[in-house]
Scaffold this active site. Structure first.
Site, PDB file in Angstrom:
ATOM      1  N   SER A  45       0.836  -1.191   0.000  1.00  0.00           N
ATOM      2  CA  SER A  45       0.000   0.000   0.000  1.00  0.00           C
ATOM      3  C   SER A  45       0.882   1.257   0.000  1.00  0.00           C
ATOM      4  O   SER A  45       1.651   1.461  -0.922  1.00  0.00           O
ATOM      5  CB  SER A  45      -0.954  -0.050   1.194  1.00  0.00           C
ATOM      6  OG  SER A  45      -2.002   0.869   1.042  1.00  0.00           O
TER       7      SER A  45
ATOM      8  N   ASP B 240      -9.473  -4.084  -5.441  1.00  0.00           N
ATOM      9  CA  ASP B 240      -8.889  -3.401  -4.285  1.00  0.00           C
ATOM     10  C   ASP B 240      -9.580  -2.055  -4.084  1.00  0.00           C
ATOM     11  O   ASP B 240      -9.585  -1.214  -4.987  1.00  0.00           O
ATOM     12  CB  ASP B 240      -7.392  -3.201  -4.528  1.00  0.00           C
ATOM     13  CG  ASP B 240      -6.649  -2.676  -3.312  1.00  0.00           C
ATOM     14  OD1 ASP B 240      -7.229  -1.907  -2.527  1.00  0.00           O
ATOM     15  OD2 ASP B 240      -5.473  -3.020  -3.163  1.00  0.00           O
TER      16      ASP B 240
ATOM     17  N   HIS C 261      -7.542  -5.823   0.069  1.00  0.00           N
ATOM     18  CA  HIS C 261      -6.393  -4.931  -0.013  1.00  0.00           C
ATOM     19  C   HIS C 261      -5.157  -5.645   0.522  1.00  0.00           C
ATOM     20  O   HIS C 261      -5.184  -6.232   1.602  1.00  0.00           O
ATOM     21  CB  HIS C 261      -6.683  -3.671   0.808  1.00  0.00           C
ATOM     22  CG  HIS C 261      -5.628  -2.615   0.707  1.00  0.00           C
ATOM     23  ND1 HIS C 261      -5.219  -2.074  -0.485  1.00  0.00           N
ATOM     24  CD2 HIS C 261      -4.899  -1.987   1.666  1.00  0.00           C
ATOM     25  CE1 HIS C 261      -4.293  -1.159  -0.263  1.00  0.00           C
ATOM     26  NE2 HIS C 261      -4.074  -1.089   1.035  1.00  0.00           N
TER      27      HIS C 261
END
Length: 509
Positions: free
Chosen positions: A230, A450, A478
């Site tokens: 991320s 996502d 995610h």
């Protein structure tokens, strides 16, 4: 981005922490690459290209035992790389030594996301999901980035351990409420400046990338092996662009497109969460595990619950209520992973019946993710990383425009930008493509559904990189590594021996 064996994810100003459960995977543990492949990807012994950051003296790390079989240490770095001989700060480190020293390749540095997230707090989570061969072959190293928790933390004057306060409405509805919201944002920035003014200009991702380079040197690795998840992908892409010849191997999972200006960034994320919400609606309507049912348009029903929470918030016990801030937090908390959908469905059903306690519980859980100063540090980092318009008069119009394409999350994320419009420190990163010319192949991973880092961002980053390989995962969660044995197998093969997935490879959900 913790209970639930989660990964940490994108949080802070524009979205929030992930809750990624480790699920059963699709591929066997690939533990035996050929000796030739292993030799191809081991750290080189030649000195990497000289750069200003690399040639600064690096103080050796003094490692001490901590937390069972782990080691803790501190990396000393300049506060301001423009004056490297000036004030220094300490970056808190933790590592797990390679379990098979004879097969040790080097160090694997991990950033679990954020911004504002403590890698050290998240470390047990990362170690629990790494494959046995990665644990055998690498010293696994994590850190609290500058400004976060143990590394000269950004603080904004709060009282540690204070009970949760009501969450303000993140989408102010009237002109008076909008002016009050801007004034509160301005005051928050002033409080941060007062409490943490010395470090506030120096916590952006560009500075953290320089810290990562010094960490590589201090660890004794000729080149860097890195996995970012991320927000950690923005850090990785930034490092690769600055030090491309210093990369040995790099995995960027749930990728952020570093070239996106703030408008495209927030609108893309709003659409991502809106898409996840739509998938939740479809599941909920067909599932006996979802007690929240509506005969109305479900988007209108959600907006109706949020609107009602502004005028008549559901009581949640202990004098607390589920207002609009808690509603948005609960929605974000529930949409990062399909496994959280039943919890979200129950919370929405209870709120509709006048019981706000489950919504408040989810909101508290969302806000607790990350680190002890996660929200403060996350906002400070976001505002340095993402230049925004300083004209506060335009955010109401922007919220209305975003609301046309993303009715629930568009206005929320549009108003989120306003905090940086009144932030006391100017942005230090300029959005730009990351080509990393001179790097070896870099593995970029994207999940098709996502919500926080849309799949299109991974596709874009893989194309920007001079040597970018894309691995796709079909799913709605995610951080793919935490959900898919198929992904973990490909990552292991790549990190150990350098083999990239074939073009077009898709791991099933």
């Amino acid at each position: 981005m913790h209970v639930r064996s989660p990964s940490v994810a994108w949080r802070g100003l524009f979205a929030g922490a992930a809750a990624a459960l480790l699920l059963a995977g699709c591929a066997a543990d690939a533990r035996t690459p050929s000796a030739a492949a292993r030799a191809q990807r081991t750290s080189t012994t030649s000195a990497p290209t000289t750069t200003t950051t690399s040639t600064l003296p690096v103080t050796p790390i003094a490692w001490t035992p901590c937390n069972g079989d782990l080691q803790c240490g501190t990396l000393t770095v300049p506060l301001d790389y423009a004056t490297p001989q000036g004030t220094t700060i300490g970056i808190a480190l933790e590592r797990h030594l390679a379990e098979d020293p004879a097969e040790r390749i080097g160090s694997l540095a991990i950033n679990p996301g954020g911004p504002g997230v403590s890698g050290i707090d998240d470390f047990p989570n990362e170690l629990s999901v790494l494959t046995s061969q990665l644990l055998d072959d690498f010293d696994i190293v994590t850190f609290d980035p500058r400004g976060v928790e143990r590394s000269d933390p950004v603080t904004c004057g709060e009282t540690p351990g204070a009970p949760p306060a009501p969450v303000s409405d993140p989408v102010p509805q009237t002109v008076a409420a909008q002016k009050a919201a801007i004034a509160a944002m301005r005051q928050f920035g002033a409080d941060c400046q007062k409490a943490s003014g010395a470090i506030l200009p120096f916590v952006g991702t560009v500075d953290v990338a320089r810290d990562l380079e010094r960490l590589r040197i201090a660890l004794g690795d000729a080149t860097l092996t890195y996995m970012g998840q991320s927000y950690g992908t923005l850090l990785g892409a930034t490092y690769a662009e600055m030090f491309p010849t210093h990369v040995r191997a790099m995995v960027l999972d749930s990728a952020i497109d570093p070239a996106l200006p703030i408008g495209q960034f927030t609108l893309g994320q709003a659409k991502g969460f809106e898409g996840a919400l739509s998938s939740f609606f479809t599941w909920c309507a067909a599932s006996t595990s979802c007690p929240w049912q509506t005969t109305d348009d479900p988007t209108a029903a959600i907006l109706g619950l949020i609107a009602r929470s502004r005028t008549g918030p559901a009581p949640a016990g202990s004098g607390r209520t589920a207002g609009p801030g808690e509603m948005y937090n609960a929605l974000l908390e529930g949409l990062y992973a399909e496994s959280d959908w039943p919890t979200l469905g129950t919370a929405l059903a209870d709120d509709a019946e006048g019981n706000g306690a489950p919504i408040v519980t989810m909101s508290d859980r969302y806000l607790a993710d990350g680190s002890t100063n996660g929200s403060d540090a996350g906002e400070a980092i976001d505002c340095l990383d993402h230049p925004v318009s300083r004209d506060v008069s335009g955010y109401a119009t922007l919220a209305a425009q975003y609301g046309v394409v993303a009715p629930v999350f568009g206005p929320f994320l549009a108003w989120g930008q306003a905090a940086c419009a009144v932030w006391p420190v100017a942005a230090t990163r300029t959005p730009a493509p990351a080509a990393a010319v001179g790097s070896p192949p870099i593995l970029v991973i994207g999940t098709t559904g996502d919500p926080a880092t849309p799949y299109a961002w991974a596709v874009s980053l893989a194309r920007q990189l001079s040597q970018g390989d894309l691995l796709s995962r079909d799913g709605n969660d995610h951080v793919a590594y935490f959900y898919s044995g198929c992904v973990r197998s490909y990552v292991q093969t790549y990190l150990v021996g350098g083999g990239a997935p074939a073009p077009g490879t898709i791991c099933p959900s």
